[in-house]
Design a protein around this motif. Sequence first.
Motif, PDB file in Angstrom:
ATOM      1  N   PHE A  59       0.963  -1.176   0.001  1.00  0.00           N
ATOM      2  CA  PHE A  59       0.000  -0.115   0.131  1.00  0.00           C
ATOM      3  C   PHE A  59       0.707   1.323   0.018  1.00  0.00           C
ATOM      4  N   ALA A  60       2.126   1.180  -0.330  1.00  0.00           N
ATOM      5  CA  ALA A  60       3.018   2.250  -0.378  1.00  0.00           C
ATOM      6  C   ALA A  60       2.652   3.354  -1.235  1.00  0.00           C
ATOM      7  N   ALA A  61       1.870   2.962  -2.519  1.00  0.00           N
ATOM      8  CA  ALA A  61       1.545   4.100  -3.239  1.00  0.00           C
ATOM      9  C   ALA A  61       0.426   4.884  -2.823  1.00  0.00           C
ATOM     10  N   ILE A  62      -0.117   4.461  -1.713  1.00  0.00           N
ATOM     11  CA  ILE A  62      -1.401   5.565  -1.388  1.00  0.00           C
ATOM     12  C   ILE A  62      -0.479   6.460  -0.129  1.00  0.00           C
ATOM     13  N   ASP A  63      -0.141   7.308  -0.665  1.00  0.00           N
ATOM     14  CA  ASP A  63       0.651   8.226   0.483  1.00  0.00           C
ATOM     15  C   ASP A  63      -0.319   9.184   0.992  1.00  0.00           C
ATOM     16  N   ASP A  64      -1.454   9.457   0.873  1.00  0.00           N
ATOM     17  CA  ASP A  64      -2.166  10.528   1.522  1.00  0.00           C
ATOM     18  C   ASP A  64      -2.427   9.955   2.988  1.00  0.00           C
ATOM     19  N   PRO A  65      -2.245  10.980   4.028  1.00  0.00           N
ATOM     20  CA  PRO A  65      -2.665  10.210   5.490  1.00  0.00           C
ATOM     21  C   PRO A  65      -4.073  10.170   5.462  1.00  0.00           C
ATOM     22  N   ASP A  77      -5.603 -12.369  11.677  1.00  0.00           N
ATOM     23  CA  ASP A  77      -5.968 -11.904  12.808  1.00  0.00           C
ATOM     24  C   ASP A  77      -5.103 -10.792  13.554  1.00  0.00           C
ATOM     25  N   VAL A  78      -4.178 -10.338  12.717  1.00  0.00           N
ATOM     26  CA  VAL A  78      -3.075  -9.405  13.519  1.00  0.00           C
ATOM     27  C   VAL A  78      -3.408  -7.962  12.429  1.00  0.00           C
ATOM     28  N   ASP A  79      -3.770  -6.890  13.130  1.00  0.00           N
ATOM     29  CA  ASP A  79      -4.071  -5.693  12.456  1.00  0.00           C
ATOM     30  C   ASP A  79      -2.398  -5.153  12.060  1.00  0.00           C
ATOM     31  N   VAL A  80      -2.569  -4.850  10.645  1.00  0.00           N
ATOM     32  CA  VAL A  80      -1.200  -4.363   9.999  1.00  0.00           C
ATOM     33  C   VAL A  80      -1.552  -3.225   9.061  1.00  0.00           C
ATOM     34  N   LYS A  81      -0.452  -2.611   8.828  1.00  0.00           N
ATOM     35  CA  LYS A  81      -0.474  -1.366   7.843  1.00  0.00           C
ATOM     36  C   LYS A  81       0.835  -1.563   7.101  1.00  0.00           C
ATOM     37  N   ASN A  82       0.818  -1.111   5.902  1.00  0.00           N
ATOM     38  CA  ASN A  82       2.208  -1.178   5.137  1.00  0.00           C
ATOM     39  C   ASN A  82       2.778  -2.428   5.127  1.00  0.00           C
ATOM     40  N   ILE A  83       1.965  -3.504   4.514  1.00  0.00           N
ATOM     41  CA  ILE A  83       2.496  -4.743   4.350  1.00  0.00           C
ATOM     42  C   ILE A  83       3.341  -5.052   3.145  1.00  0.00           C
ATOM     43  N   GLN A 112       6.912  -5.900  11.660  1.00  0.00           N
ATOM     44  CA  GLN A 112       6.620  -7.206  12.174  1.00  0.00           C
ATOM     45  C   GLN A 112       6.923  -8.375  11.483  1.00  0.00           C
ATOM     46  N   VAL A 113       7.402  -9.210  11.759  1.00  0.00           N
ATOM     47  CA  VAL A 113       7.664 -10.574  10.834  1.00  0.00           C
ATOM     48  C   VAL A 113       6.479 -11.301  10.895  1.00  0.00           C
ATOM     49  N   LEU A 114       5.298 -11.106   9.863  1.00  0.00           N
ATOM     50  CA  LEU A 114       4.239 -11.990  10.022  1.00  0.00           C
ATOM     51  C   LEU A 114       4.508 -13.431   9.538  1.00  0.00           C
ATOM     52  N   GLU A 115       5.098 -13.501   8.537  1.00  0.00           N
ATOM     53  CA  GLU A 115       5.305 -14.928   7.616  1.00  0.00           C
ATOM     54  C   GLU A 115       6.527 -15.248   7.346  1.00  0.00           C
ATOM     55  N   THR A 116       7.211 -16.447   7.519  1.00  0.00           N
ATOM     56  CA  THR A 116       8.327 -16.869   7.147  1.00  0.00           C
ATOM     57  C   THR A 116       8.432 -18.112   6.309  1.00  0.00           C
ATOM     58  N   TYR A 117       8.641 -18.395   5.052  1.00  0.00           N
ATOM     59  CA  TYR A 117       8.403 -19.499   4.369  1.00  0.00           C
ATOM     60  C   TYR A 117       9.323 -19.618   2.932  1.00  0.00           C
ATOM     61  N   MET A 118       9.523 -20.812   2.493  1.00  0.00           N
ATOM     62  CA  MET A 118      10.190 -20.816   1.289  1.00  0.00           C
ATOM     63  C   MET A 118       9.504 -21.473   0.171  1.00  0.00           C
ATOM     64  N   SER A 119       9.644 -20.782  -0.812  1.00  0.00           N
ATOM     65  CA  SER A 119       8.888 -21.028  -2.056  1.00  0.00           C
ATOM     66  C   SER A 119       9.649 -20.816  -3.157  1.00  0.00           C
ATOM     67  N   GLY A 160       4.935  -2.765   8.877  1.00  0.00           N
ATOM     68  CA  GLY A 160       5.509  -1.678   9.614  1.00  0.00           C
ATOM     69  C   GLY A 160       6.087  -0.616   8.699  1.00  0.00           C
ATOM     70  N   ASP A 161       6.564   0.566   9.395  1.00  0.00           N
ATOM     71  CA  ASP A 161       6.789   1.590   8.770  1.00  0.00           C
ATOM     72  C   ASP A 161       8.554   1.528   8.671  1.00  0.00           C
ATOM     73  N   THR A 162       9.040   0.608   9.204  1.00  0.00           N
ATOM     74  CA  THR A 162      10.521   0.196   9.114  1.00  0.00           C
ATOM     75  C   THR A 162      10.729  -0.947   8.257  1.00  0.00           C
ATOM     76  N   ALA A 163       9.898  -1.459   7.453  1.00  0.00           N
ATOM     77  CA  ALA A 163       9.947  -2.914   7.126  1.00  0.00           C
ATOM     78  C   ALA A 163      11.094  -3.100   6.022  1.00  0.00           C
TER      79      ALA A 163
END
Length: 295
Positions: A59-65, A77-83, A112-119, A160-163
């Motif tokens: 969602f980085a392209a939507i930069d309007d606060p 079930d975890v609230d997140v922003k800027n995934i 927030q490290v939401l998922e770790t996997y290998m593909s 997260g903002d520091t992702a």
Amino acid sequence: MSVLQLAAGQGLSDLQQKFVVALVSAIIGASATLLVHMLKARAEPRKRISWDSSFDPGFAAIDDPEIQEKLNVTYDDVDVKNIFSIKYRVSNTGNRAIKDQRFRFKFADGTQVLETYMSPTPEPELKVELERNSNPQEVIYKVGHLERDQNVHFRFVVAGDTADQWKAVPSNEEGDVEVEKKGVAQRKEDRMHIGPFTMSLFLFLTVPYSITSSMIPDGIAEALATITRFTFLGYMLFHLAPVARTLRDLFSKSEAARPGGDYNSVAHRGGTIVVVGDGGYIKGNVGVQPPDEED
């Protein structure tokens, strides 16, 4: 029959005979050196890992606060922003198998490290393991065995903002493993061929002419010039492919550096308008017209 006897049979003087012998010896020595160099380059042991990565925002392209405040996304079930989605690919580009190679992925505080996997899922023979780690901002993988041209894909879903402040730290207890970004090592090796190729080209153009213009009789001079041309041509062909790749990269950089159109993203209450170039725009689900189009 030796070269000296052949030269004497042609009625050459002592000086001419010595010149022919020296020239033939130089040609044979140069050919032998080329062959040894080619075999050594192929056989020299080298452990090398090449990596490349991507960082894809959601969602980085939507930069309007005001619009960002309206977004509400949940991931498991975890609230997140800027995934974001992170892809990190490693390949064995050396000529030796690599064992027990570790990769420590470090994420900044606040990520927030939401998922770790290998593909795709690596084959069991690669012995890839996710090591236990008490630090929630770090993920450590160990690749037990990686043969030539084999690769492994690590994937992460973060928020997260520091992702974007993440890094991968490779390590190997045995050491002597080169780890470089994909293409960097190849470009370095390719540039090393420019000097020898230029020298071979210069000798290819000048030495045969010098031989035919020397004091050697025409028949022998032409034969020696032909042998010399093929010798330096072999040198040139050995270096040709790396030099061609180097020139291709230079032209690609030149094309990429040319000025192009500017792309700007402008958010409005009803959606997003992408302004292209000198004022054109593309609308997508825009409920309110741009200010310059309102009646």
